[in-house]
Motif scaffolding. Structure first.
Motif, PDB file in Angstrom:
ATOM      1  N   PHE A 153     111.871  -2.972 -69.148  1.00  0.00           N
ATOM      2  CA  PHE A 153     111.276  -3.965 -69.706  1.00  0.00           C
ATOM      3  C   PHE A 153     109.813  -4.122 -69.115  1.00  0.00           C
ATOM      4  CE2 PHE A 153     110.503  -8.618 -69.373  1.00  0.00           C
ATOM      5  CZ  PHE A 153     110.991  -9.195 -70.846  1.00  0.00           C
ATOM      6  N   VAL A 154     109.834  -4.054 -67.928  1.00  0.00           N
ATOM      7  CA  VAL A 154     108.513  -4.166 -67.018  1.00  0.00           C
ATOM      8  C   VAL A 154     107.498  -2.967 -67.553  1.00  0.00           C
ATOM      9  CG1 VAL A 154     107.232  -4.295 -65.098  1.00  0.00           C
ATOM     10  CG2 VAL A 154     109.232  -5.584 -65.091  1.00  0.00           C
ATOM     11  N   THR A 155     108.101  -1.847 -67.742  1.00  0.00           N
ATOM     12  CA  THR A 155     107.139  -0.708 -68.385  1.00  0.00           C
ATOM     13  C   THR A 155     106.697  -0.985 -69.719  1.00  0.00           C
ATOM     14  OG1 THR A 155     108.315   0.772 -67.099  1.00  0.00           O
ATOM     15  CG2 THR A 155     107.095   1.895 -69.002  1.00  0.00           C
ATOM     16  N   ARG A 156     107.612  -1.690 -70.501  1.00  0.00           N
ATOM     17  CA  ARG A 156     107.192  -2.270 -71.741  1.00  0.00           C
ATOM     18  C   ARG A 156     105.998  -3.100 -71.907  1.00  0.00           C
ATOM     19  NH1 ARG A 156     112.056  -1.737 -76.236  1.00  0.00           N
ATOM     20  NH2 ARG A 156     112.308   0.518 -75.841  1.00  0.00           N
ATOM     21  N   LEU A 157     106.263  -4.165 -70.848  1.00  0.00           N
ATOM     22  CA  LEU A 157     104.999  -5.173 -70.844  1.00  0.00           C
ATOM     23  C   LEU A 157     103.773  -4.546 -70.348  1.00  0.00           C
ATOM     24  CD1 LEU A 157     106.963  -8.247 -68.832  1.00  0.00           C
ATOM     25  CD2 LEU A 157     106.227  -7.933 -71.387  1.00  0.00           C
ATOM     26  N   PHE A 158     103.821  -3.671 -69.525  1.00  0.00           N
ATOM     27  CA  PHE A 158     102.379  -2.854 -69.033  1.00  0.00           C
ATOM     28  C   PHE A 158     101.931  -2.035 -70.041  1.00  0.00           C
ATOM     29  CE2 PHE A 158     103.466  -4.738 -64.901  1.00  0.00           C
ATOM     30  CZ  PHE A 158     102.268  -4.501 -64.142  1.00  0.00           C
ATOM     31  N   ASN A 159     102.841  -1.285 -70.680  1.00  0.00           N
ATOM     32  CA  ASN A 159     102.164  -0.164 -71.679  1.00  0.00           C
ATOM     33  C   ASN A 159     101.665  -1.123 -72.878  1.00  0.00           C
ATOM     34  OD1 ASN A 159     102.556   1.612 -69.914  1.00  0.00           O
ATOM     35  ND2 ASN A 159     104.527   2.401 -70.974  1.00  0.00           N
ATOM     36  N   GLY A 160     102.151  -2.035 -73.406  1.00  0.00           N
ATOM     37  CA  GLY A 160     101.821  -2.753 -74.640  1.00  0.00           C
ATOM     38  C   GLY A 160     102.616  -2.582 -75.745  1.00  0.00           C
ATOM     39  N   ILE A 161     102.367  -3.441 -76.553  1.00  0.00           N
ATOM     40  CA  ILE A 161     103.285  -3.016 -78.100  1.00  0.00           C
ATOM     41  C   ILE A 161     102.593  -2.578 -78.981  1.00  0.00           C
ATOM     42  CG2 ILE A 161     105.090  -4.250 -79.306  1.00  0.00           C
ATOM     43  CD1 ILE A 161     105.534  -6.235 -77.164  1.00  0.00           C
ATOM     44  N   ARG A 162     102.816  -1.408 -79.634  1.00  0.00           N
ATOM     45  CA  ARG A 162     102.010  -1.353 -81.101  1.00  0.00           C
ATOM     46  C   ARG A 162     102.896  -1.736 -82.012  1.00  0.00           C
ATOM     47  NH1 ARG A 162      98.332   2.924 -79.690  1.00  0.00           N
ATOM     48  NH2 ARG A 162      98.755   4.430 -78.030  1.00  0.00           N
ATOM     49  N   LEU A 208      98.252  -3.514 -69.934  1.00  0.00           N
ATOM     50  CA  LEU A 208      97.788  -4.232 -68.766  1.00  0.00           C
ATOM     51  C   LEU A 208      96.725  -3.313 -68.091  1.00  0.00           C
ATOM     52  CD1 LEU A 208     100.678  -6.575 -67.819  1.00  0.00           C
ATOM     53  CD2 LEU A 208      98.924  -7.092 -69.137  1.00  0.00           C
ATOM     54  N   ASN A 209      95.712  -2.816 -68.622  1.00  0.00           N
ATOM     55  CA  ASN A 209      95.049  -1.787 -68.203  1.00  0.00           C
ATOM     56  C   ASN A 209      93.948  -2.224 -67.034  1.00  0.00           C
ATOM     57  OD1 ASN A 209      92.937  -2.834 -69.677  1.00  0.00           O
ATOM     58  ND2 ASN A 209      93.087  -1.229 -71.083  1.00  0.00           N
ATOM     59  N   THR A 210      94.110  -3.490 -66.619  1.00  0.00           N
ATOM     60  CA  THR A 210      93.217  -3.875 -65.381  1.00  0.00           C
ATOM     61  C   THR A 210      94.069  -4.261 -63.979  1.00  0.00           C
ATOM     62  OG1 THR A 210      92.868  -5.880 -66.511  1.00  0.00           O
ATOM     63  CG2 THR A 210      91.132  -4.330 -66.800  1.00  0.00           C
ATOM     64  N   ALA A 211      95.410  -4.245 -64.490  1.00  0.00           N
ATOM     65  CA  ALA A 211      96.345  -4.942 -63.438  1.00  0.00           C
ATOM     66  C   ALA A 211      96.149  -4.316 -62.022  1.00  0.00           C
ATOM     67  CB  ALA A 211      97.788  -4.504 -63.906  1.00  0.00           C
ATOM     68  N   PHE A 212      95.446  -3.294 -61.954  1.00  0.00           N
ATOM     69  CA  PHE A 212      95.254  -2.649 -60.520  1.00  0.00           C
ATOM     70  C   PHE A 212      94.252  -3.535 -59.788  1.00  0.00           C
ATOM     71  CE2 PHE A 212      93.000   0.163 -63.446  1.00  0.00           C
ATOM     72  CZ  PHE A 212      91.602   0.020 -63.123  1.00  0.00           C
ATOM     73  N   PHE A 213      93.437  -4.465 -60.344  1.00  0.00           N
ATOM     74  CA  PHE A 213      92.836  -5.394 -59.397  1.00  0.00           C
ATOM     75  C   PHE A 213      93.518  -6.557 -59.079  1.00  0.00           C
ATOM     76  CE2 PHE A 213      89.416  -3.284 -62.213  1.00  0.00           C
ATOM     77  CZ  PHE A 213      88.435  -3.050 -61.036  1.00  0.00           C
ATOM     78  N   THR A 214      94.536  -6.336 -58.371  1.00  0.00           N
ATOM     79  CA  THR A 214      95.418  -7.160 -57.753  1.00  0.00           C
ATOM     80  C   THR A 214      94.963  -8.497 -57.042  1.00  0.00           C
ATOM     81  OG1 THR A 214      95.990  -6.048 -55.663  1.00  0.00           O
ATOM     82  CG2 THR A 214      97.367  -5.639 -57.694  1.00  0.00           C
ATOM     83  N   ARG A 215      93.725  -8.621 -56.594  1.00  0.00           N
ATOM     84  CA  ARG A 215      93.305  -9.786 -55.818  1.00  0.00           C
ATOM     85  C   ARG A 215      92.995 -10.858 -56.729  1.00  0.00           C
ATOM     86  NH1 ARG A 215      90.718 -10.734 -50.584  1.00  0.00           N
ATOM     87  NH2 ARG A 215      89.266 -12.410 -50.909  1.00  0.00           N
TER      88      ARG A 215
END
Length: 416
Positions: free
Chosen positions: A122-131, A163-170
């Motif tokens: 479920f979390v992986t799908r949120l991060f990878n986006g939905i085509r 979610l391709n900018t999620a590594f900016f966690t601050r």
């Protein structure tokens, strides 16, 4: 150990939240990079292998210095496994921030997400986006006329972008004292990162009873890079292109009057906008108990306001600060003398280094700093000032938009 407690930015780092870039950074519609990374107009690709190597080097330093490293996807997965009822609530908020409108699109995205085998998928799908092609929206038997007239959904296009900018966690969440601020991001798509953290804050057992000083439902923009903890009683907030005064008003009310808050002074600092330096933490970095790195653009003519409680409950009194930045920081950190370090006026190599996170320093402990490896002149100046530096290259991840501090959200630091 406290789940969250950050009263300063330099005490020994005990627990930190990060996100290792993953497949979400390689999900481009039709391979068109700029459609997935609109904020990188000068780039044509994202080298995931290099970014992961950079991130692994960063987290290796964190662990070697004694910090517990918490991965965002694992934390969200733990939350949903502990509280399965939170999944529907998260999905509703998340899809709303995808700007998915209408019953057909919402139902299709919801069906796809509900088919996830477990919390991890479920979390992986949120991060990878939905085509659109992940759903049944492009099935010809559902919309036959659209298929016949070549107006059907493009299966490669995104209904929900990755979610391709999620590594900016601050930026999405801030820890201030023993509480948190669930921020409202300037770029709308990044509010989905806050949705994830709101679910953690509201349902993970380790965050039970953690006070919230600012709510994600605010109408006004606030980002974590503009929040700098100065001491247990003082916090600095940047008034910048990413954080607006209306949000600072709301956060200040929460900090000055909220139950459990020890903050008595909020210092609002106008952030000079220059190139990639978007937030306060790109211009002002505490690096030791009495030492700060300051961008000369900020040091030259600082515009600072001190906010304190007014007599009326819930009210805030504002005083312009006319003294120099050193005197302001002395008052905020306890009254002793402070040392300001700058790396010159921005000429020569510093023209690059200031725009490459030279002041975006991540303290691991007082005087023990994680810095950008490419900033040779700045790092030499830090060593000359008696600091220990741990250089790490993060160019693929940040392209100059922040230093190591932008990739780490301190959850627990030792008090000074």
């Amino acid at each position: 150990m406290d789940t969250v407690r950050v009263n300063n930015e330099v005490g020994r780092l005990k627990r930190v939240l990060v996100h290792r870039p993953g497949p979400e950074t390689r999900r481009f519609p039709h391979g068109e990079f700029t459609l997935a990374f609109p904020l990188r107009p000068t780039s044509s690709d994202f080298d995931l292998a290099r970014a992961q190597d950079e991130h692994d080097a960063l987290t290796a330093i964190l662990r070697a210095e004694g910090a517990e490293v918490v991965e965002l996807t694992e934390l969200v997965g733990e939350t949903l496994a502990f509280a399965p009822e939170a999944k529907d609530e998260l999905l509703e908020r998340f899809l709303a921030n995808c700007r998915i409108e209408g019953s057909e699109l919402t139902e299709a995205a919801t069906r796809y997400m509900s088919e996830a085998a477990d919390a991890e998928q479920f979390v992986t799908r949120l991060f990878n986006g939905i085509r659109y092609g992940d759903t049944d929206l492009d099935a010809s038997d559902r919309f036959p006329l659209a298929a016949l007239t070549d107006s059907a959904f493009d299966p490669d296009a995104f209904l929900s972008s990755p979610l391709n900018t999620a590594f900016f966690t601050r930026d999405p969440l801030s820890v201030i004292g023993g509480g948190i601020s669930l921020n409202h991001m300037y770029w709308h798509d990044r509010n989905r990162e806050v949705d994830l953290l709101q679910t953690v804050a509201e349902h993970h057992p380790c965050f039970a009873d953690t006070p919230q000083w600012f709510g994600h439902d605010s109408s006004f923009h606030l980002e974590g890079g503009d929040i700098v903890n100065l001491s247990g009683h003082a916090v600095a907030i940047g008034l910048s292109s990413r954080t607006e005064s209306l949000a600072i008003d709301r956060l200040s009310q929460g900090l000055l009057w909220g139950d459990g808050s020890s903050v008595t002074d909020v210092y609002v600092i106008e952030v000079p906008q220059s190139g990639n330096r978007l937030h306060l933490d790109a211009c002002l970095s505490p690096i030791d108990g009495d030492t700060f790195v300051v961008d000369p653009l900020l040091a030259r003519e600082p515009r600072v306001y001190r906010l304190r409680r007014a007599r009326r409950r819930g009210g805030v009194r504002i005083e312009p600060c006319s003294e120099g930045l050193a005197r302001i920081l002395e008052a905020a950190t306890g009254g002793g003398p402070v040392r300001l370090i700058d790396f010159g006026d921005g000429g020569g190599p510093m023209a690059f280094e200031y725009g490459n996170g030279a002041a975006g320093i991540l303290p691991l402990a007082p005087g023990n700093l994680c810095v950008c490896a490419e900033n040779l002149a700045a790092n030499e100046a830090l060593v000359d000032a008696g600091m220990t530096v741990h250089p790490v290259s993060i160019q693929e991840m940040t392209v100059g938009f922040g230093g190591p501090n932008s990739l780490c959200l301190p959850l627990v630091r030792e008090d000074l």
